[in-house]
Scaffold this active site. Structure first.
Site, PDB file in Angstrom:
ATOM      1  N   LYS A 205      17.297  73.721 105.376  1.00  0.00           N
ATOM      2  CA  LYS A 205      16.276  74.943 104.917  1.00  0.00           C
ATOM      3  C   LYS A 205      15.769  75.449 106.488  1.00  0.00           C
ATOM      4  O   LYS A 205      16.029  76.696 106.676  1.00  0.00           O
ATOM      5  CB  LYS A 205      15.349  74.210 104.305  1.00  0.00           C
ATOM      6  N   GLU A 211      18.232  64.968 112.501  1.00  0.00           N
ATOM      7  CA  GLU A 211      19.513  64.420 112.150  1.00  0.00           C
ATOM      8  C   GLU A 211      20.715  65.316 111.835  1.00  0.00           C
ATOM      9  O   GLU A 211      21.640  65.051 112.127  1.00  0.00           O
ATOM     10  CB  GLU A 211      19.354  63.475 110.723  1.00  0.00           C
ATOM     11  N   GLY A 262      12.358  71.966  99.687  1.00  0.00           N
ATOM     12  CA  GLY A 262      13.582  71.660 100.167  1.00  0.00           C
ATOM     13  C   GLY A 262      14.218  70.701  99.015  1.00  0.00           C
ATOM     14  O   GLY A 262      15.297  70.717  98.520  1.00  0.00           O
ATOM     15  N   ARG A 263      13.336  69.838  98.466  1.00  0.00           N
ATOM     16  CA  ARG A 263      13.738  69.046  97.165  1.00  0.00           C
ATOM     17  C   ARG A 263      14.118  69.708  95.948  1.00  0.00           C
ATOM     18  O   ARG A 263      14.330  68.990  94.786  1.00  0.00           O
ATOM     19  CB  ARG A 263      12.727  68.036  97.000  1.00  0.00           C
ATOM     20  N   GLU A 348       8.168  62.601  97.092  1.00  0.00           N
ATOM     21  CA  GLU A 348       7.675  63.585  98.305  1.00  0.00           C
ATOM     22  C   GLU A 348       6.860  64.404  97.862  1.00  0.00           C
ATOM     23  O   GLU A 348       5.821  64.941  98.505  1.00  0.00           O
ATOM     24  CB  GLU A 348       9.143  64.011  99.154  1.00  0.00           C
ATOM     25  N   HIS A 379      22.224  42.724  85.750  1.00  0.00           N
ATOM     26  CA  HIS A 379      22.484  41.659  86.302  1.00  0.00           C
ATOM     27  C   HIS A 379      22.082  41.233  87.709  1.00  0.00           C
ATOM     28  O   HIS A 379      22.470  40.604  88.504  1.00  0.00           O
ATOM     29  CB  HIS A 379      24.091  41.622  86.458  1.00  0.00           C
ATOM     30  N   LYS A 516       8.534  61.843 112.590  1.00  0.00           N
ATOM     31  CA  LYS A 516       9.497  62.721 113.466  1.00  0.00           C
ATOM     32  C   LYS A 516       8.909  62.885 115.045  1.00  0.00           C
ATOM     33  O   LYS A 516       9.789  62.836 115.997  1.00  0.00           O
ATOM     34  CB  LYS A 516       9.741  63.966 112.694  1.00  0.00           C
TER      35      LYS A 516
HETATM   36  O1  F6P Z   1      11.397  65.392 106.356  1.00  0.00           O
HETATM   37  C1  F6P Z   1      11.410  65.716 105.113  1.00  0.00           C
HETATM   38  C2  F6P Z   1      12.107  67.228 104.635  1.00  0.00           C
HETATM   39  O2  F6P Z   1      11.654  68.378 105.299  1.00  0.00           O
HETATM   40  C3  F6P Z   1      12.398  67.398 103.418  1.00  0.00           C
HETATM   41  O3  F6P Z   1      11.388  67.911 102.540  1.00  0.00           O
HETATM   42  C4  F6P Z   1      13.673  68.242 103.326  1.00  0.00           C
HETATM   43  O4  F6P Z   1      14.396  68.186 102.150  1.00  0.00           O
HETATM   44  C5  F6P Z   1      14.461  67.225 104.497  1.00  0.00           C
HETATM   45  O5  F6P Z   1      13.534  67.124 105.426  1.00  0.00           O
HETATM   46  C6  F6P Z   1      15.650  68.188 105.158  1.00  0.00           C
HETATM   47  O6  F6P Z   1      14.784  69.443 105.730  1.00  0.00           O
HETATM   48  P1  F6P Z   1      15.865  70.648 106.196  1.00  0.00           P
HETATM   49  O7  F6P Z   1      16.530  71.130 104.868  1.00  0.00           O
HETATM   50  O8  F6P Z   1      15.134  71.750 106.527  1.00  0.00           O
HETATM   51  O9  F6P Z   1      17.212  70.086 106.961  1.00  0.00           O
END
Ligand code: F6P
Length: 549
Positions: A205, A211, A262-263, A348, A379, A516
């Site tokens: 987003k 990452e 995002g979620r 979240e 199990h 972060k």
């Molecule tokens: O760190 C949490 C977050 O902001 C989530 O809310 C989001 O889904 C995820 O990181 C990834 O964010 P992005 O889509 O901006 O890379």
């Protein structure tokens, strides 16, 4: 939900009435007695909604509980809060944003989108472009592998849905999801790929997530080093930050908007892997199923509104029974990533300690969600669910029609699903031959550590199953795109309901920021060995792990 002020839930008359009801009849509630006393209980607590049937009758509540919970919803202004979301008001107050993931599912001219026609037009323009691209890639047989690079909402939803709908996916394309900055993950995926047959989707987003940026850079490097010379043809970006994607060197971009959390984003361009898997028609069906659930949530009376009933049950369990977790048991292997997806969605969204005004809350909010597909969980940790000292409400998910033809398996699977819910409820006294009938002593399961606190000898000892352990049971006729869309939208709205009652902002996530920032500080220290200003433990870890970097 700053736009619609309302009293804090624990200061309403309904909350006090619920507490009194809990003390009088909730704490000692016994499901076996409740069924024995009411032949209509299974029907009263059954709820049909689009593509989803829910049996809520094995939960620790009665008609009076639901009545008071509905009163609580009204006193907390739930309907006004829901309507504010559908009106495009900026209910995400801390980020001053509207919350309109539901708009992504609206067909052209939808009544619910009346307040935001310009946004709906943008949605359909982007959707059309994205689906046209999806069809083009599906028809391109040189592309055999699609690698989605994204994390959190840019990974969990699409990954869960691509797996869930594998039965409907075009053959000849393999989907890979890389989220972790741990290089083992990307390395393992790249090992088997050829650049000319691979399409990378950089899903973010913000297009700044550390990452994702690290993985995207490594993928780009790998592509060039492996002989690839067409970044434009082999990389696409799914983002609200189209400029950053262009600066990265990506020409094919599909955008979305800041009013999509995002979620809550797999219905947007972030859903491109889903569209690549099941095609434009399948993706539209997925949206249509979610829209049907949106309409149910938006228009059904609260008392027969499935997301509302679930959200209220969540409040009852969290704040009165004080259960701290909920377990998800999907009896369908294709739903194996559903628990992980729901973890982000709920934890979240509702893992918050302050209300909309930033005031600390005196009551619990999001429970811990966890789970594994049935029958595997049986199990592993079901022992604790049946006989442990804590009560964990379970959610069983059964799919009536299987997506395979292997003889005998599905009946066994469904039998296990039904039997587990039955066993949790009826229990079994160790010395008795069969399950206890109505009138059996309450297990006291509503109190954490109830067994230990009572002490003493339990009849039947190790073989005693206390029973009275609550569960909800969901049935989907078939795991189709429509049904999955509806089922996920149901969860989104249920999270909205409990968040609205708790008076929190379910649509921000400030809690992820501190880690972060600190990771950025720690990273150079691993190389330099600089431990100035660090606490003792962190300094020792930097020293120990720095040597290896
Ligand atoms: O760190 C949490 C977050 O902001 C989530 O809310 C989001 O889904 C995820 O990181 C990834 O964010 P992005 O889509 O901006 O890379």
């Amino acid at each position: 939900m700053a736009a619609t002020p309302s009293p804090r839930c624990d200061r309403t008359p309904a909350w006090a009435a619920l507490q009194a009801h809990f003390d009088a009849a909730g704490r000692g509630f016994d499901l076996r007695e409740a069924f024995a006393a009411d032949a209509g209980r299974a029907t009263a607590f059954a709820q049909e909604a689009p593509y989803v049937f829910a049996d809520l009758s094995k939960n620790l509540l009665d008609a009076r509980t639901e009545q008071l919970l509905l009163q609580l919803a009204r006193e907390c202004g739930l309907e006004a809060k829901r309507d504010a979301m559908f009106a495009g008001e900026h209910i995400n107050a801390t980020e001053d944003r509207a919350v309109m993931h539901w708009l992504l599912r609206c067909p052209p001219g939808a009544a619910s989108a009346a307040a935001v026609p310009a946004e709906l037009a943008q949605v359909h323009e982007t959707l059309g472009a994205m689906l046209a691209y999806a069809e083009k890639v599906r028809a391109d047989h040189t592309i055999t592998d699609v690698v989605n690079i994204g994390i959190g909402g840019s990974d969990l939803g699409p990954q869960m849905a691509v797996q869930a709908l594998a039965e409907f996916a075009a053959p000849g394309k393999h989907f890979h999801f890389v989220s972790n900055v741990d290089g083992h993950e990307l390395d393992a995926v790249l090992e088997d790929l050829a650049p000319e047959h691979t399409l990378f989707l950089i899903a973010s987003k913000t297009f700044t997530t550390a990452e994702t940026m690290a993985n995207a850079q490594s993928a780009k490097r790998w592509y060039a080093q492996s002989g690839g010379n067409d970044i434009a043809g082999h990389f696409a970006a799914l983002t609200t930050n189209v400029e950053a994607a262009r600066a990265f060197g990506i020409e094919t971009t599909f955008g979305f908007w800041d009013w999509v959390g995002g979620r809550y984003s797999m219905w947007s361009a972030i859903g491109l892997p889903i569209a690549l898997a099941i095609g434009a028609e399948g993706f539209r069906a997925f949206l249509a199923g979610a829209h049907a659930m949106d309409e149910h949530f938006r228009t059904a009376p609260l008392a027969s509104n499935l997301p509302v009933r679930l959200g209220l049950l969540d409040v009852w369990y969290r704040n009165f029974h004080r259960f701290t977790s909920r377990s998800i048991a999907p009896y369908h292997a294709a739903l194996r990533r559903l628990p992980a997806y729901l973890q982000q969605l709920e934890m979240e969204s509702n893992g918050k300690q302050v209300d909309l005004a930033g005031q600390r809350l005196p009551y619990g909010t999001s429970p811990v969600l966890w789970g594994e597909p049935g029958t595997n969980g049986q199990h592993a940790y079901f022992q604790m669910l049946h006989q442990g000292t804590d009560v964990v409400p379970l959610e069983f998910i059964a799919v009536h029609e299987p997506g395979h033809t292997l003889e005998g398996h599905h009946a066994k699977l469904l039998a296990n699903c039904i039997a587990q819910a039955q066993a949790l409820m009826v229990g079994k006294q160790g010395d008795a031959a069969g399950p206890p009938q109505g009138g059996a002593a309450p297990s006291g399961g509503s109190e954490p550590h109830a067994v230990g606190e009572r002490g003493g000898q339990i009849a039947g000892g190790h073989r005693n199953f206390p029973g009275n352990r609550p569960s909800s049971f969901f049935v989907l006729e078939r795991l189709t795109p429509e049904a999955l869309g509806a089922f996920i939208a149901m969860h989104e709205h249920r999270v909205f309901v409990s968040g609205a009652l708790w008076g929190i902002n379910s649509f921000d996530q400030w809690g992820v920021e501190l880690g972060k920032v600190l990771a950025k500080d720690v990273e150079p220290r691993l190389a330099s060995g600089d431990i100035a200003g660090l606490d003792q433990s962190t300094a020792a870890l930097v020293r120990r792990l720095g040597r290896m970097v």
